[in-house]
Enzyme design. Structure first.
Site, PDB file in Angstrom:
ATOM      1  N   GLU A   1     -45.572   3.070  52.446  1.00 58.41           N
ATOM      2  CA  GLU A   1     -45.876   4.178  51.346  1.00 58.41           C
ATOM      3  C   GLU A   1     -44.723   5.200  50.946  1.00 58.41           C
ATOM      4  O   GLU A   1     -43.834   5.181  51.960  1.00 58.41           O
ATOM      5  CB  GLU A   1     -47.240   4.832  52.000  1.00 58.41           C
TER       6      GLU A   1
ATOM      7  N   ASP B   1     -57.047   5.957  58.651  1.00 57.33           N
ATOM      8  CA  ASP B   1     -56.026   6.323  57.541  1.00 57.33           C
ATOM      9  C   ASP B   1     -55.560   5.587  56.548  1.00 57.33           C
ATOM     10  O   ASP B   1     -54.426   5.977  55.761  1.00 57.33           O
ATOM     11  CB  ASP B   1     -54.809   7.153  58.487  1.00 57.33           C
TER      12      ASP B   1
END
Lengths: 355, 355
Positions: free
Chosen positions: B62, B233
């Site tokens: 990410e 998450d």
């Protein structure tokens, strides 16, 4: 090659320059173009997304990620046209590659110089498929930081030997001619764009103003030429009069990005364009006709940076031109990140008290 | 401080550890939390976007960018649960800050350790506003790399002194207790989650499996507790039974991201949640009622990394704990990037021939 999990090889500006000089600029551009060509041939293997841009009044900062399922890469790049007046680069960049299977970075590299090289390699690669056969004369409109790289890429890949320069700042043209002296070019400094495009089979526009500019008007573009439009590369920044686009067959890297950033932001969102990767695989023709105007509406796409980083990575072992960066925390026991700190405290005699 | 335009200060893993030890972990966590708090107070000044994720079968990579209009920052971070079995970190990260006005990077830093610290600081900051007043006992479910940081952050910010540990792997619990020995905690290793939550006013879940897990079931959660849910998450990775969510008042960082990645991915997309920044500014209340179950559905947001990088940047001058990275090409004349190469060729005696 990298025995320690904490280490990421880093190619600094100094190492990048040494690498380019060791390989030779023209060979570097040729090999880099072949890496890009290889990746364009397997276009469908890549995760593609328009770049993630953060715009401000003075410029833009972008992240350009992509992945082929094995290797992930991204580039950080800014574009601030006003930087030049403050003695800074308009564009600076760095990038990295990581292993998709574990997410660990495997290369960090400067990319200001590398982006200049990959942009030129990409332009010449597109022209190899689109320019009129045998074209050996190129007009270079805009003689800033990218100009010499374009000249050398077109020499290396297409045999272009005649250059006709124009820039609104004569000093920029003189810099180019001085830098390229002795490298086998026949060079002419021109007083106007009209003069520069005379007899040129290839027209490269690579100006830097952040505005809708009209570097080329319709009457300057004769039939049969290839236009390599490099400078128009963000919303509100174009170089060509719209009428030229309407007369041209337009080739682009990645349509969702080019429609936002390229010359074709001036056209309807469904205006027909050809994806360059399909020309490179042979699925669709490039130049079909001597009278056809071909236009490569270049904006720069993440896969080109990925190819460039891949190329740099493949040079590391043979050249040793990198340094080892202690970038990844690597405790002996992966769940014991805090224990790493504890052991560092012991090692530095700070002891538990520091915690 | 940095006289040369080409230089970017870099904080390596070794420098980060020395910095944490020099400042002291608890003071570091407290100061870091106050940087996060300051940035949450000016939440509306930030460019916010859900992180840009590249998913693969084994994990995710990410990019997390943000900007406050003056400074731009981003973090690169991976999440590969299977890494631990191969002797690697599940999460590694690095990040940078840049000047929005010219796009030049001003800091590059390791962020594996820094992310562990900011995640813990964020948890404790949220709990400061949400946990039952005077709670001094915390259950720590999941005793991996993040656990000790959570314990120390809750001690530093809330005065938590009693820790009740549970992990499916007893060795992980033993590691935590060993690492935290002598730091002022009263610690109990528990055989089950049920046992761990007994008498705890705060329950922290920080497990790592990439799946829909049920670390906490509804019957384990009594009235009045604060749940700090850290481990869930990403899409498909949650820790709490849905019934707990329905009984809780839920606080989140940035709803568009949390709805994709957090525990609330189990709920309807319009389920009411409170944005933590509004609690921090005082615009909306945090805990209102002793019987209320509060839940911080933590996923980690770009602004927290921005705050952490800002904090690190503010320590550079006083500590000198960084190295200078030759990362930006900086020709004397900005348009003369190619001339830089030429001069390097002259300097290395390679000469024009190398071009």
């Amino acid at each position: 090659m990298i025995p320690n999990l904490n280490i990421v090889p880093f190619v600094s500006v100094d190492h990048m320059m040494k690498l380019v000089l060791k390989i030779g600029v023209e060979r570097f551009l040729t090999e880099l173009a072949s890496y890009i060509e290889d990746d364009f041939r397997r276009w469908q293997a890549f995760d593609k997304t328009p770049r993630v841009a953060s715009h401000s009044a003075e410029g833009v900062i972008e992240l350009m990620p992509t992945s082929d399922g094995e290797v992930y890469g991204f580039k950080y790049v800014n574009g601030h046209p006003k930087n030049m007046r403050e003695g800074r680069q308009t564009v600076t960049a760095f990038g990295m590659l990581a292993d998709v299977h574990n997410g660990y970075p495997v290369l960090l590299s400067e990319m200001t110089i590398l982006t200049a090289l990959r942009t030129a390699a990409m332009s010449a690669l597109a022209a190899k498929h689109l320019a009129p056969p045998g074209a050996d004369c190129m007009a270079l409109i805009g003689n800033g930081a990218q100009a010499e790289f374009q000249a050398l890429a077109f020499k290396a890949l297409l045999g272009v030997r005649k250059l006709r320069f124009y820039d609104i700042d004569r000093a920029a043209t003189e810099k180019c001619i001085r830098n390229l002296a002795g490298l086998g070019f026949d060079m002419v400094a021109c007083a106007t764009t009209e003069e520069a495009v005379e007899g040129a089979g290839i027209i490269t526009t690579v100006t830097a103003d952040k505005q809708y500019a009209t570097i080329l008007t319709d009457n300057m573009v004769g039939s049969g030429v290839h236009i390599n439009a490099v400078g128009g590369d963000c919303p509100g920044k174009t170089e060509l009069h719209r009428d030229i686009l309407l007369r041209s067959d337009i080739f682009v890297e990645y349509p969702p990005q080019t429609r936002i950033e390229g010359e074709i932001q001036q056209l309807a969102p469904d205006h027909a364009v050809t994806e360059l990767w399909q020309v490179i695989t042979g699925a669709v023709p490039g130049r079909r006709d001597p009278a056809q105007i071909t236009l490569f509406d270049s904006v720069g796409f993440a896969i080109e940076d990925f190819s460039a980083l891949r190329y740099i990575r493949d040079q590391l072992i043979s050249t040793g031109l990198y340094q080892e960066l202690d970038m990844l925390a690597d405790p002996d026991e992966p769940r014991d990140l805090f224990g790493m700190l504890l052991r560092a405290a012991t090692a530095t005699k700070t002891g538990h008290a520091a915690l």
